[in-house]
Design a protein around this motif. Structure first.
Motif, PDB file in Angstrom:
ATOM      1  N   SER A  49       0.779  -1.312  -0.060  1.00  0.00           N
ATOM      2  CA  SER A  49      -0.079  -0.182   0.140  1.00  0.00           C
ATOM      3  C   SER A  49       0.871   1.232  -0.241  1.00  0.00           C
ATOM      4  N   GLY A  73      -6.159  -4.614  -1.445  1.00  0.00           N
ATOM      5  CA  GLY A  73      -6.733  -3.379  -1.937  1.00  0.00           C
ATOM      6  C   GLY A  73      -5.974  -2.704  -3.127  1.00  0.00           C
ATOM      7  N   ARG A 229     -10.179   0.531   4.975  1.00  0.00           N
ATOM      8  CA  ARG A 229      -9.407   1.587   4.364  1.00  0.00           C
ATOM      9  C   ARG A 229      -9.865   2.877   5.192  1.00  0.00           C
TER      10      ARG A 229
END
Ligand code: NAD
Ligand code: MLT
Length: 309
Positions: A49, A73, A229
């Protein structure tokens, strides 16, 4: 083929890529021009990330075949730009689900029993036994926003601990919710009924800021847990709601900007407990996602199907 890795992944993934004969280079903590230089001759880019894979990255990397996300993600990757430049985006959607679910359960208990706060005071030499009267999860209602892979694993675990389950997810069937013992309800009902609200959606234009002042007021008490998130929950609104006693507390693993600024209002409120995006940080999960993404890079180079995000 040159595989550039810009966020640390488990050694097992690096070894698998090297064994397949690829030239593996690492360049951690690079951004801006340094990232564009590093990626210029790469055929694959592996990120977690930390790296923002913007349109400029795709423009700079004319030989890029695939961007692999060692995790779930893909909100840090500009998918439209990838499509425009004909670059495959793949993720590792299974490998860290259990780790994220366990962290969610741990954060729920930690918030309900003020474990980090009591720990910190005891380490300072204070025996603050009478300051902490906790809440049991047993018999309480868990509201789950997003009943996908992680949400379902959280549901199974907290059902087993005696919680009643309600869920809001407009994209899943009632049958799936039924199988988990969860009642599928509208968003407002989920907020109103939850003693603990846990968020498990991706960050999309639709989910960004979906929990803000009005939604926290609908909860009217209880705890919010976010191990999905950061952008899904409005951070200023959450800090104010806990500070004003609208909520009893919150447990937050993810932030709108990471690393979170030391000035974030979330860090100022005692009843908001925080971890630095640790949901997937177990040995097993990191080995799983690193080897999975290595396999997918190989598949992409061989022209075989990959697990798209
Ligand atoms: P998933 O795609 O399997 O599930 C997401 C669910 O959210 C789906 O069921 C989808 O229908 C639902 N959803 C989408 N939009 C929604 C909306 N507007 N309202 C309600 N529900 C909506 O994803 P997952 O693997 O379960 O991951 C969930 C989240 O957790 C992702 O954001 C992922 O990036 C994050 N995650 C974080 C960590 C961590 O380290 N903290 C680890 C793993 C996953
Ligand atoms: C994910 O989306 O997989 C998690 O946030 C974990 C990570 O960033 O590695």
């Amino acid at each position: 083929m040159k595989v550039l890795i810009t966020d640390p992944i488990d050694d097992a993934g690096l070894e698998r890529l090297r064994e397949a004969g690829h030239d593996v280079e690492t360049a951690y903590d690079v951004d801006g021009e340094a990232l564009l230089d590093a990626v210029a001759d790469a055929n694959a880019l592996v990120v977690r990330s930390g790296t923002e894979v913007t349109e400029a990255v795709f423009e700079a990397a004319s030989d890029l075949v695939i961007v692999g996300r060692a995790g779930i993600g893909v909100d840090n990757i500009d998918i439209d730009a990838a499509t425009e430049h004909g670059v495959i985006v793949a993720n590792a959607p299974e490998g860290n689900v259990r780790a994220a679910a366990e962290h969610t359960v741990a954060m729920s208990f930690a918030a309900a029993r003020s474990i980090p706060q009591a720990h910190a005071r005891l380490k300072m030499g204070e025996w603050a036994k009478s300051d902490y009267l906790g809440t049991e999860l047993n018999g309480k209602t868990l509201g789950i926003v997003g009943l996908g892979r992680v949400g379902q694993e959280v549901a199974k675990r907290l059902d087993g601990l005696g919680m009643n389950l309600v869920a809001y997810d407009p994209y899943i069937s009632e049958e799936r919710a039924d199988r988990l013992g969860a009642e599928l309800v509208e968003f407002e009902a989920c907020l109103e009924q939850a003693d603990f609200l846990t968020v498990h959606t991706p960050l999309t234009p639709e989910t960004e800021g979906m929990i803000s002042t009005g939604e926290l007021e609908l909860m009217g008490g209880g705890y919010l847990v976010n191990c999905a998130r950061g952008g899904v929950v409005d951070e200023d609104a959450l800090a104010a709601a806990v500070d004003d006693g609208v909520l009893d507390g919150a447990a937050i693993d993810v932030f709108a900007e990471e690393p979170v600024s030391p000035d974030s209002p979330l860090l100022d409120v005692d009843d908001i407990i925080v971890t630095p995006h640790l949901g997937a940080s177990t040995e097993a999960a990191q080995e799983n996602v690193a080897t999975s993404i290595a396999d997918q890079i190989d598949a992409a180079f061989a022209g075989e199907p990959v697990m798209n995000a």
